[in-house]
Design a protein around this motif. Structure first.
Motif, PDB file in Angstrom:
ATOM      1  N   THR A  77       0.852  -1.177   0.000  1.00  0.00           N
ATOM      2  CA  THR A  77       0.000   0.000   0.000  1.00  0.00           C
ATOM      3  C   THR A  77       0.897   1.239   0.000  1.00  0.00           C
ATOM      4  OG1 THR A  77      -0.132   0.110   2.416  1.00  0.00           O
ATOM      5  CG2 THR A  77      -1.783  -1.236   1.288  1.00  0.00           C
ATOM      6  N   TYR A 115      -3.546   8.804   5.157  1.00  0.00           N
ATOM      7  CA  TYR A 115      -4.446   8.019   4.312  1.00  0.00           C
ATOM      8  C   TYR A 115      -3.610   6.970   3.590  1.00  0.00           C
ATOM      9  CZ  TYR A 115      -8.645   6.899   1.732  1.00  0.00           C
ATOM     10  OH  TYR A 115      -9.748   6.251   1.236  1.00  0.00           O
ATOM     11  N   TRP A 142      -3.588   4.009   0.584  1.00  0.00           N
ATOM     12  CA  TRP A 142      -4.217   3.466  -0.618  1.00  0.00           C
ATOM     13  C   TRP A 142      -3.700   2.060  -0.887  1.00  0.00           C
ATOM     14  CZ3 TRP A 142      -2.285   8.361  -0.137  1.00  0.00           C
ATOM     15  CH2 TRP A 142      -3.148   9.415  -0.363  1.00  0.00           C
ATOM     16  N   ASP A 177      -8.554   0.750   1.582  1.00  0.00           N
ATOM     17  CA  ASP A 177      -8.314   2.177   1.809  1.00  0.00           C
ATOM     18  C   ASP A 177      -8.441   2.400   3.308  1.00  0.00           C
ATOM     19  OD1 ASP A 177      -7.935   2.666  -0.832  1.00  0.00           O
ATOM     20  OD2 ASP A 177      -9.898   3.553  -1.197  1.00  0.00           O
TER      21      ASP A 177
END
Length: 202
Positions: free
Chosen positions: A154, A172, A174, A189
């Motif tokens: 990620t 954050y 992804w 996510d």
């Protein structure tokens, strides 16, 4: 021989002392909100996914590279959860179900930390980099959804505030590849909030 041993010992001590102004070690904990994105939904099914909360705890390190730029590797254990609701037709009946997918992972972020603003009493920084995630356990009653890859990549990006020995940041994350071994296109996510405490170092 003794002189060589003494010289090696002195070299190691000097190297350690000189590196102390460039490294740091700390502990961290926090919570996350995870959503599973499905890109390949089977025909005849309606699937909705919602984020659910989890937690993390572990440690981090810092190595000053140049100026305000540091390398920040981390290791933490995380529990990530996502809610899935789906509707499918079986024979002449429409079946509705709500299930929870839970992942237990060991995550290793390999981040670059850049101090953006020095406020004297505190500083603001940004972090970004890839994360190697290793699946320890997956729990769900959805058929096929627990058949996931043991390792995944990620990418994280975020910002935080450092005060004294404390850090607080939001990131954050992804998903860079599908985590499912079956063709349903699962990607994670993750929104993460964490607190850190620096044990020693810069």
């Amino acid at each position: 021989m003794k002189k060589a041993i003494i010289l090696i010992a002195i070299t190691l001590v000097v190297s350690t002392l000189s590196a102390q102004d460039r490294i740091a070690i700390g502990l961290k904990t926090g919570f996350n909100s995870t959503k599973i994105n499905l890109s390949d939904i089977p025909d005849g099914e309606t699937i909705k996914n919602e984020a659910n909360s989890g937690f993390l705890f572990g440690a981090y390190g810092r190595l000053r590279l140049i100026g305000n730029l540091t390398f920040q590797p981390e290791l933490y254990y995380a529990k990530k959860q996502s809610d899935i609701s789906y509707m499918t037709q079986e024979l002449d009946q429409i079946v509705n179900a709500n299930e929870k997918i839970t992942f237990h992972t060991w995550d290793i972020p390999l981040l670059v930390n850049l101090r953006l603003l020095d406020l004297k009493v505190a500083s603001i920084y940004g972090v970004a980099g890839p994360v190697a995630s290793f699946n320890a356990q997956t729990k769900t009653d959805l058929p096929g959804y627990d058949d996931v890859e043991t390792a995944n990549w990620t990418f994280q990006a975020g910002a935080g505030l450092e005060f004294w020995r404390l850090t607080a940041d939001v990131r954050y994350e992804w998903g860079m590849k599908d985590i499912s071994k079956v063709d349903i296109g699962q990607k994670t996510d993750v929104l993460t909030f964490s607190l850190g405490f620096k044990l020693f170092g810069i």
